[in-house]
Design a protein around this motif. Structure first.
Motif, PDB file in Angstrom:
ATOM      1  N   LEU A   6       0.836  -1.200   0.000  1.00 49.62           N
ATOM      2  CA  LEU A   6       0.000   0.000   0.000  1.00 49.62           C
ATOM      3  C   LEU A   6       0.865   1.241   0.000  1.00 49.62           C
ATOM      4  O   LEU A   6       2.079   1.159   0.135  1.00 49.62           O
ATOM      5  CB  LEU A   6      -0.939  -0.006   1.218  1.00 49.62           C
ATOM      6  CG  LEU A   6      -0.313  -0.314   2.579  1.00 49.62           C
ATOM      7  CD1 LEU A   6       0.182   0.926   3.260  1.00 49.62           C
ATOM      8  CD2 LEU A   6      -1.327  -1.027   3.434  1.00 49.62           C
ATOM      9  N   LYS A   7       0.232   2.398  -0.157  1.00 52.53           N
ATOM     10  CA  LYS A   7       0.944   3.671  -0.150  1.00 52.53           C
ATOM     11  C   LYS A   7       0.565   4.429   1.105  1.00 52.53           C
ATOM     12  O   LYS A   7      -0.612   4.500   1.469  1.00 52.53           O
ATOM     13  CB  LYS A   7       0.580   4.500  -1.382  1.00 52.53           C
ATOM     14  CG  LYS A   7       1.089   3.914  -2.670  1.00 52.53           C
ATOM     15  CD  LYS A   7       0.729   4.787  -3.846  1.00 52.53           C
ATOM     16  CE  LYS A   7       1.223   4.158  -5.129  1.00 52.53           C
ATOM     17  NZ  LYS A   7       0.916   4.977  -6.297  1.00 52.53           N
ATOM     18  N   ALA A   8       1.590   5.002   1.761  1.00 52.81           N
ATOM     19  CA  ALA A   8       1.361   5.804   2.959  1.00 52.81           C
ATOM     20  C   ALA A   8       2.546   6.738   3.159  1.00 52.81           C
ATOM     21  O   ALA A   8       3.651   6.455   2.716  1.00 52.81           O
ATOM     22  CB  ALA A   8       1.175   4.909   4.171  1.00 52.81           C
ATOM     23  N   ALA A   9       2.307   7.835   3.847  1.00 51.36           N
ATOM     24  CA  ALA A   9       3.356   8.828   4.084  1.00 51.36           C
ATOM     25  C   ALA A   9       4.355   8.382   5.143  1.00 51.36           C
ATOM     26  O   ALA A   9       5.537   8.701   5.060  1.00 51.36           O
ATOM     27  CB  ALA A   9       2.734  10.161   4.488  1.00 51.36           C
ATOM     28  N   ASN A  10       3.874   7.641   6.150  1.00 52.83           N
ATOM     29  CA  ASN A  10       4.762   7.211   7.224  1.00 52.83           C
ATOM     30  C   ASN A  10       4.364   5.813   7.699  1.00 52.83           C
ATOM     31  O   ASN A  10       3.353   5.268   7.269  1.00 52.83           O
ATOM     32  CB  ASN A  10       4.768   8.219   8.374  1.00 52.83           C
ATOM     33  CG  ASN A  10       3.402   8.418   8.981  1.00 52.83           C
ATOM     34  OD1 ASN A  10       2.729   7.476   9.375  1.00 52.83           O
ATOM     35  ND2 ASN A  10       2.970   9.679   9.064  1.00 52.83           N
ATOM     36  N   ALA A  13       0.827   5.501   9.403  1.00 53.28           N
ATOM     37  CA  ALA A  13      -0.270   5.551   8.429  1.00 53.28           C
ATOM     38  C   ALA A  13      -0.381   4.224   7.682  1.00 53.28           C
ATOM     39  O   ALA A  13      -1.490   3.723   7.449  1.00 53.28           O
ATOM     40  CB  ALA A  13      -0.072   6.710   7.454  1.00 53.28           C
ATOM     41  N   ALA A  14       0.752   3.650   7.301  1.00 49.64           N
ATOM     42  CA  ALA A  14       0.744   2.364   6.606  1.00 49.64           C
ATOM     43  C   ALA A  14       0.171   1.264   7.490  1.00 49.64           C
ATOM     44  O   ALA A  14      -0.651   0.453   7.049  1.00 49.64           O
ATOM     45  CB  ALA A  14       2.163   1.999   6.156  1.00 49.64           C
ATOM     46  N   LYS A  16      -1.850   1.579  10.076  1.00 50.01           N
ATOM     47  CA  LYS A  16      -3.287   1.810  10.270  1.00 50.01           C
ATOM     48  C   LYS A  16      -4.090   1.328   9.065  1.00 50.01           C
ATOM     49  O   LYS A  16      -5.118   0.671   9.220  1.00 50.01           O
ATOM     50  CB  LYS A  16      -3.572   3.294  10.520  1.00 50.01           C
ATOM     51  CG  LYS A  16      -3.211   3.749  11.916  1.00 50.01           C
ATOM     52  CD  LYS A  16      -3.537   5.228  12.090  1.00 50.01           C
ATOM     53  CE  LYS A  16      -3.315   5.701  13.506  1.00 50.01           C
ATOM     54  NZ  LYS A  16      -3.629   7.139  13.658  1.00 50.01           N
ATOM     55  N   LYS A  17      -3.604   1.638   7.853  1.00 50.06           N
ATOM     56  CA  LYS A  17      -4.301   1.198   6.630  1.00 50.06           C
ATOM     57  C   LYS A  17      -4.346  -0.325   6.546  1.00 50.06           C
ATOM     58  O   LYS A  17      -5.377  -0.916   6.257  1.00 50.06           O
ATOM     59  CB  LYS A  17      -3.604   1.747   5.380  1.00 50.06           C
ATOM     60  CG  LYS A  17      -3.931   3.156   5.031  1.00 50.06           C
ATOM     61  CD  LYS A  17      -3.244   3.519   3.709  1.00 50.06           C
ATOM     62  CE  LYS A  17      -3.516   4.937   3.296  1.00 50.06           C
ATOM     63  NZ  LYS A  17      -2.867   5.264   2.012  1.00 50.06           N
ATOM     64  N   SER A  21      -7.719  -2.639   6.879  1.00 49.25           N
ATOM     65  CA  SER A  21      -8.174  -3.401   5.705  1.00 49.25           C
ATOM     66  C   SER A  21      -8.355  -4.884   6.004  1.00 49.25           C
ATOM     67  O   SER A  21      -9.074  -5.580   5.301  1.00 49.25           O
ATOM     68  CB  SER A  21      -7.196  -3.226   4.537  1.00 49.25           C
ATOM     69  OG  SER A  21      -5.987  -3.937   4.785  1.00 49.25           O
ATOM     70  N   GLU A  70       5.275   7.505  13.520  1.00 47.78           N
ATOM     71  CA  GLU A  70       4.641   8.582  12.758  1.00 47.78           C
ATOM     72  C   GLU A  70       5.646   9.593  12.215  1.00 47.78           C
ATOM     73  O   GLU A  70       5.330  10.364  11.323  1.00 47.78           O
ATOM     74  CB  GLU A  70       3.556   9.275  13.577  1.00 47.78           C
ATOM     75  CG  GLU A  70       4.050  10.075  14.745  1.00 47.78           C
ATOM     76  CD  GLU A  70       2.927  10.713  15.535  1.00 47.78           C
ATOM     77  OE1 GLU A  70       1.818  10.887  14.996  1.00 47.78           O
ATOM     78  OE2 GLU A  70       3.156  11.033  16.711  1.00 47.78           O
ATOM     79  N   GLU A  73       9.321   8.968   7.588  1.00 49.95           N
ATOM     80  CA  GLU A  73       8.681   9.138   6.286  1.00 49.95           C
ATOM     81  C   GLU A  73       9.107   8.033   5.328  1.00 49.95           C
ATOM     82  O   GLU A  73      10.291   7.747   5.183  1.00 49.95           O
ATOM     83  CB  GLU A  73       9.006  10.506   5.703  1.00 49.95           C
ATOM     84  CG  GLU A  73       8.421  11.635   6.531  1.00 49.95           C
ATOM     85  CD  GLU A  73       8.688  13.001   5.935  1.00 49.95           C
ATOM     86  OE1 GLU A  73       9.000  13.089   4.730  1.00 49.95           O
ATOM     87  OE2 GLU A  73       8.565  13.978   6.688  1.00 49.95           O
TER      88      GLU A  73
END
Length: 159
Positions: A6-10, A13-14, A16-17, A21, A70, A73
């Motif tokens: 997946l794509k995430a900024a940090n 975030a990755a 959590k996604k 899911s 968090e 990056e």
């Protein structure tokens, strides 16, 4: 527990996604140092003197960030490993064969190295220490071998 792309900024975030899911419970706590993972799928920090940690594979090298989930990056090709372990937990650093591309039936050696990070009180960073991974089970073509004290296992008859 889970894996995905997946794509995430940090890292947070990755994580959590990914957990959302796959309906995996995720516990995050905030502190004066930032947010940190306190539990995943019911496995909480402090159990068996272990905690949730993360490392990032970037450009073929494992990085143990000295910042929180968090603050780190991510770049497009990064791979993140979130693991539950103690201060002595090591990850597989590299797996190499010699010769690099053995011919069919040719004996070859598999070498496994491990990496851990040791806190440096002078620089306030975690310094990588690479060593042979002794006692690692390697399964290849249905045969399981165990690495010796030098992190090596010999495939006598090749594949």
């Amino acid at each position: 527990v889970a894996e995905g792309s997946l794509k995430a900024a940090n890292v947070l975030a990755a994580l959590k996604k990914l957990t959302a899911s796959q309906n995996i419970p995720l516990q995050i706590k905030d502190s004066s140092y930032g947010s940190y993972v306190s539990g995943i799928a019911g496995i909480t920090n402090g159990t068996r003197d272990a905690y949730w940690n993360f490392v990032v594979l970037r450009s073929g090298e494992w990085i143990y960030p000295s910042v929180g989930v968090e603050q780190f990056e991510l770049q497009a090709s990064d791979k993140v490993l979130v693991y539950f372990g103690g201060t002595d937990t090591q990850i597989v650093n590299k797996i190499e064969t010699s010769p690099l591309q053995p011919k069919p039936g040719e004996p070859f050696t598999i070498k496994v190295t491990q990496k851990k990070w040791v806190w440096n009180n002078t620089t306030y960073t975690s310094d990588p220490v690479v060593s042979p991974a002794a006692g690692v089970q390697v399964t290849l073509a249905g045969t399981t071998l165990t690495t010796d004290s030098q992190g090596q296992a010999v495939v006598e008859k090749g594949i």
